[in-house]
Design an enzyme around this catalytic site. Structure first.
Site, PDB file in Angstrom:
ATOM      1  N   ASP A 213       0.818  -1.215   0.000  1.00 59.25           N
ATOM      2  CA  ASP A 213       0.000   0.000   0.000  1.00 59.25           C
ATOM      3  C   ASP A 213       0.853   1.268   0.000  1.00 59.25           C
ATOM      4  O   ASP A 213       0.410   2.318  -0.459  1.00 59.25           O
ATOM      5  CB  ASP A 213      -0.905  -0.015   1.239  1.00 59.25           C
ATOM      6  CG  ASP A 213      -1.695   1.271   1.413  1.00 59.25           C
ATOM      7  OD1 ASP A 213      -2.546   1.546   0.558  1.00 59.25           O
ATOM      8  OD2 ASP A 213      -1.465   2.010   2.395  1.00 59.25           O
ATOM      9  N   LEU A 294      -6.248   6.929   3.158  1.00 58.52           N
ATOM     10  CA  LEU A 294      -6.458   7.976   2.149  1.00 58.52           C
ATOM     11  C   LEU A 294      -5.341   8.043   1.112  1.00 58.52           C
ATOM     12  O   LEU A 294      -5.334   8.940   0.277  1.00 58.52           O
ATOM     13  CB  LEU A 294      -6.591   9.349   2.841  1.00 58.52           C
ATOM     14  CG  LEU A 294      -7.833   9.513   3.722  1.00 58.52           C
ATOM     15  CD1 LEU A 294      -7.756  10.812   4.500  1.00 58.52           C
ATOM     16  CD2 LEU A 294      -9.105   9.486   2.875  1.00 58.52           C
ATOM     17  N   ARG A 295      -4.399   7.096   1.178  1.00 58.85           N
ATOM     18  CA  ARG A 295      -3.303   7.136   0.211  1.00 58.85           C
ATOM     19  C   ARG A 295      -3.828   7.013  -1.220  1.00 58.85           C
ATOM     20  O   ARG A 295      -3.308   7.632  -2.136  1.00 58.85           O
ATOM     21  CB  ARG A 295      -2.295   6.019   0.483  1.00 58.85           C
ATOM     22  CG  ARG A 295      -1.335   6.318   1.603  1.00 58.85           C
ATOM     23  CD  ARG A 295      -0.067   5.479   1.517  1.00 58.85           C
ATOM     24  NE  ARG A 295       0.746   5.667   2.704  1.00 58.85           N
ATOM     25  CZ  ARG A 295       0.749   4.851   3.748  1.00 58.85           C
ATOM     26  NH1 ARG A 295      -0.019   3.775   3.737  1.00 58.85           N
ATOM     27  NH2 ARG A 295       1.513   5.092   4.797  1.00 58.85           N
ATOM     28  N   GLY A 296      -4.819   6.152  -1.411  1.00 64.73           N
ATOM     29  CA  GLY A 296      -5.374   5.958  -2.755  1.00 64.73           C
ATOM     30  C   GLY A 296      -5.917   7.252  -3.339  1.00 64.73           C
ATOM     31  O   GLY A 296      -5.680   7.582  -4.507  1.00 64.73           O
TER      32      GLY A 296
END
Length: 365
Positions: A213, A294-296
């Site tokens: 991720d 919230l990385r996506g």
């Protein structure tokens, strides 16, 4: 990879070991796009390239490093510090600048550092000579691979076989832009802004989801099946091996054109805007795919801006998002061992639903 970097004159002649030109690489468009976008905006967070052996992963990454324009560095600084940008300077270089010392400047090709599979943490992060520090009262630091990779590319082949602790160290440095080494109460830090590129073969094991991720993008590459395309790849490589100088000369104008395009995109990137509605829809896609954290959302926004900059535009379009959303999200989906649907297809299906567009034939294929 500073936005102010100028086009390198070294493209006009072969002065170093010949490297296969980036623009001559046939196929593997997904991998090439992911690498270009990370060069334009290193804050995307790097690329994980998973695919079959012998599909040109290493060749493509070396070709990209060779393509990039030269950068200005402080000549006697081991960290490739920028001569004027404090964010890209080591603490020592910043102190020298604050004392109004004259900093010698030179131009250097962007470094591509290979991380060996058996590397130790000291080799990667650097070491502090405690004896010298105590006896002479100076911070005696021996820089590691992260120091050499600053403002360049750090390539980790077979990243899925690398010790998890080392992967953590690399990802932390890539995310923060700094490497800190502490030993016996002595602490030294230096800038470590690099594009992290990992590659591996899924047959040899997957990365843990929490590590996967942390990579900004995930490109999947497959062995080319079309016989004619395979023949073309073999012929191109044979021509290059027989006479590298002639081959590079033939691709000189294409290489120079792409190099200019990258520099222009780096300069244009701060001006690129993405509408609020599009940002909401990106977050809706992430929410419906049940992406953790919230990385996506962040990476998809950055990548969409980078692709718009690459094409010389200041407004992000729905098509820009479509072209990057799979690269940014496919590795963030929760794995269901009973589900046979491809993660890339799943991302495109949800994207088409949220944005109200038709699923592309490519995705359905």
């Amino acid at each position: 990879m500073s936005p102010t970097a100028q086009v390198s004159p070294t493209l006009t002649k072969v002065t170093r070991r010949a490297v296969f030109p980036f623009t001559a690489i046939v196929g593997q468009e997904e991998m090439k796009l992911a690498l270009l976008l990370n060069v334009i905006d290193p804050k995307i967070g790097g690329v994980m390239i998973m695919g079959d052996r012998g599909t040109g992963k290493s060749t493509t990454i070396r070709a990209l490093a060779d393509l990039l324009p030269e950068i200005e560095v402080i000549a006697d600084d081991p960290f490739n510090s920028h001569p004027s940008d404090p964010e890209l300077m080591s603490d020592e270089a910043r102190d020298r600048r604050d004392r109004d010392e004259e900093l010698p400047v030179m131009r250097r090709k962007v470094q591509m550092i290979d991380l060996p599979l058996g590397a130790t943490e000291d080799r990667v992060c650097g070491t502090i000579d405690i004896e010298k520090a105590l006896s002479e009262g100076v911070k005696a630091f021996e820089p590691g691979l992260l120091a050499k990779a600053n403002r360049g590319i750090l390539y980790v082949d077979e990243v899925n076989l690398l010790d998890d602790h080392l992967v953590d160290v690399l990802l932390d440095s890539a995310a923060s832009g700094w490497n800190t080494v502490e030993r016996e109460g002595i602490s030294i830090r230096h800038p470590a802004r690099f594009v992290l590129v990992g590659s591996g073969n899924p047959e040899e094991g997957e990365l843990r989801p929490q590590l996967l991720d942390r990579f900004g993008m995930h490109a999947e590459i497959r062995t080319v099946k079309d016989p004619q395309l395979r023949v073309k790849i073999v012929e191109e490589r044979s021509e290059f091996d027989q006479n590298p100088a002639d081959y590079l000369e033939r691709h000189h104008s294409e290489q120079e054109g792409l190099q200019n395009k990258i520099v222009e995109a780096q300069n244009l990137l701060p001006s690129v805007k993405i509408d609020y509605e599009l940002r909401v829809q990106i977050s809706q896609v992430c929410s419906e795919l049940d992406v953790d954290g919230l990385r996506g959302d962040l990476v998809t926004n950055r990548a969409a801006k980078a692709i718009a900059a690459l094409e010389g535009r200041t407004e992000v379009t729905v098509d820009d998002i479509r072209r990057v959303v799979t690269l940014c999200l496919r590795h963030r989906l929760r794995k269901d061992p009973l589900e046979s649907i491809d993660s890339g297809y799943k991302v495109q299906k949800v994207f088409a639903s949220v944005f109200g567009v038709e699923l592309s034939e490519e995705s359905q294929g």
